[in-house]
Design a protein around this motif. Structure first.
Motif, short mmCIF file in Angstrom:
data_model
loop_
_atom_site.label_atom_id
_atom_site.label_comp_id
_atom_site.label_asym_id
_atom_site.label_seq_id
_atom_site.Cartn_x
_atom_site.Cartn_y
_atom_site.Cartn_z
N TRP A 139 15.44 -4.97 1.58
CA TRP A 139 16.66 -4.60 2.27
C TRP A 139 16.43 -3.42 3.22
CZ3 TRP A 139 21.17 -5.92 3.94
CH2 TRP A 139 22.12 -4.96 4.27
N THR A 140 15.63 -2.46 2.78
CA THR A 140 15.40 -1.26 3.59
C THR A 140 14.58 -1.58 4.83
OG1 THR A 140 15.48 0.04 1.56
CG2 THR A 140 14.61 1.13 3.49
N TRP A 192 22.50 -8.68 -1.78
CA TRP A 192 22.60 -7.81 -2.94
C TRP A 192 23.24 -8.41 -4.19
CZ3 TRP A 192 19.84 -3.94 -4.24
CH2 TRP A 192 19.25 -3.13 -3.28
N SER A 200 15.48 -2.83 -3.25
CA SER A 200 15.89 -2.33 -1.93
C SER A 200 14.75 -2.30 -0.93
CB SER A 200 16.50 -0.93 -2.06
OG SER A 200 15.51 0.02 -2.33
#
Length: 231
Positions: A213-214, A186, A210
């Motif tokens: 990341w998700t 991040w 995201s």
């Protein structure tokens, strides 16, 4: 003498009219008869209320209109990321209940929280210079990121039917690896978002970052229950 009597009669007539009006007011508005200023105060409060309601509705409508695109975008990101995660990590048919769970989390929790977080950051740190950007990144990595990771793992586990003890065991097992992975991913995303993107677009850009990341986060959330230690 006649003039004095005339004046006395006029005064008596005025006093009688005033007395009659007070009696009538008591019957038509008893509270106003007891508290003469009540009517004035009530009218003032009514005017203030009528001014407040449209103002509140306008602000609520504006906040809703600002938040709606972020909420919808967050929900779509979670749907796409979860489907990608299931495609990568499993050969089983798609678990649509899991995908719906992720969509609900993105819409109800993550979308609104991102909206208010970025607005809060822009008020606390209004500048966009390098030092301010680093401060925002530090806040994201030490406050928002860990908090939202705990919320996601806990809410997702609870929706899967896990008990409090099982949720705590899951957090002990999965929280630290997830946070370490977040620190690796991040900071650069946050730097680009806070440094170069206008505030009103920051939640949408952060949602876009995201996606990758998700995929990882939904994978972590779908792991088997952690073993609980017997008491």
């Amino acid at each position: 003498m006649r003039g004095a009597l005339k004046r006395n009669a006029t005064i008596s007539r005025l006093l009688q009219q005033t007395h009659n009006k007070k009696i009538a007011d008591v019957f038509t508005d008893p509270v106003a008869g007891i508290h003469p200023r009540h009517n004035l105060n009530s009218q003032t409060q009514a005017r203030d209320y009528l001014k407040f309601v449209p103002h509140f509705l306008r602000k609520a409508s504006r906040a809703y209109n600002e938040c709606l695109p972020r909420v919808s975008h967050a929900s779509l990101i979670y749907i796409a990321a979860d489907l990608s995660s299931q495609t990568i990590t499993s050969s089983q048919p798609f678990d649509l209940v899991r995908t719906l769970r992720m969509a609900g989390y993105g819409m109800i929790v993550l979308g609104p929280s991102l909206h208010f977080w970025f607005n809060f950051m822009s008020k606390v740190f209004p500048k966009r210079d390098l030092i301010t950007t680093l401060k925002k990144m530090a806040m994201g990595q030490t406050v928002y990121g860990p908090f939202m990771t705990v919320v996601f793992l806990s809410v997702n586990a609870r929706l899967q039917g896990e008990s409090v003890e099982e949720i705590i065991a899951r957090l002990k097992r999965d929280l630290l690896p997830t946070l370490v992975s977040g620190v690796m991913y991040w900071p650069m995303c946050d730097f680009i978002t806070f440094r170069f993107v206008p505030v009103h677009l920051q939640p949408l850009v952060s949602n876009s970052f995201s996606y990758i990341w998700t995929i990882y986060l939904t994978y972590m959330g779908s792991l088997e229950k952690a073993g609980t230690t017997p008491s």
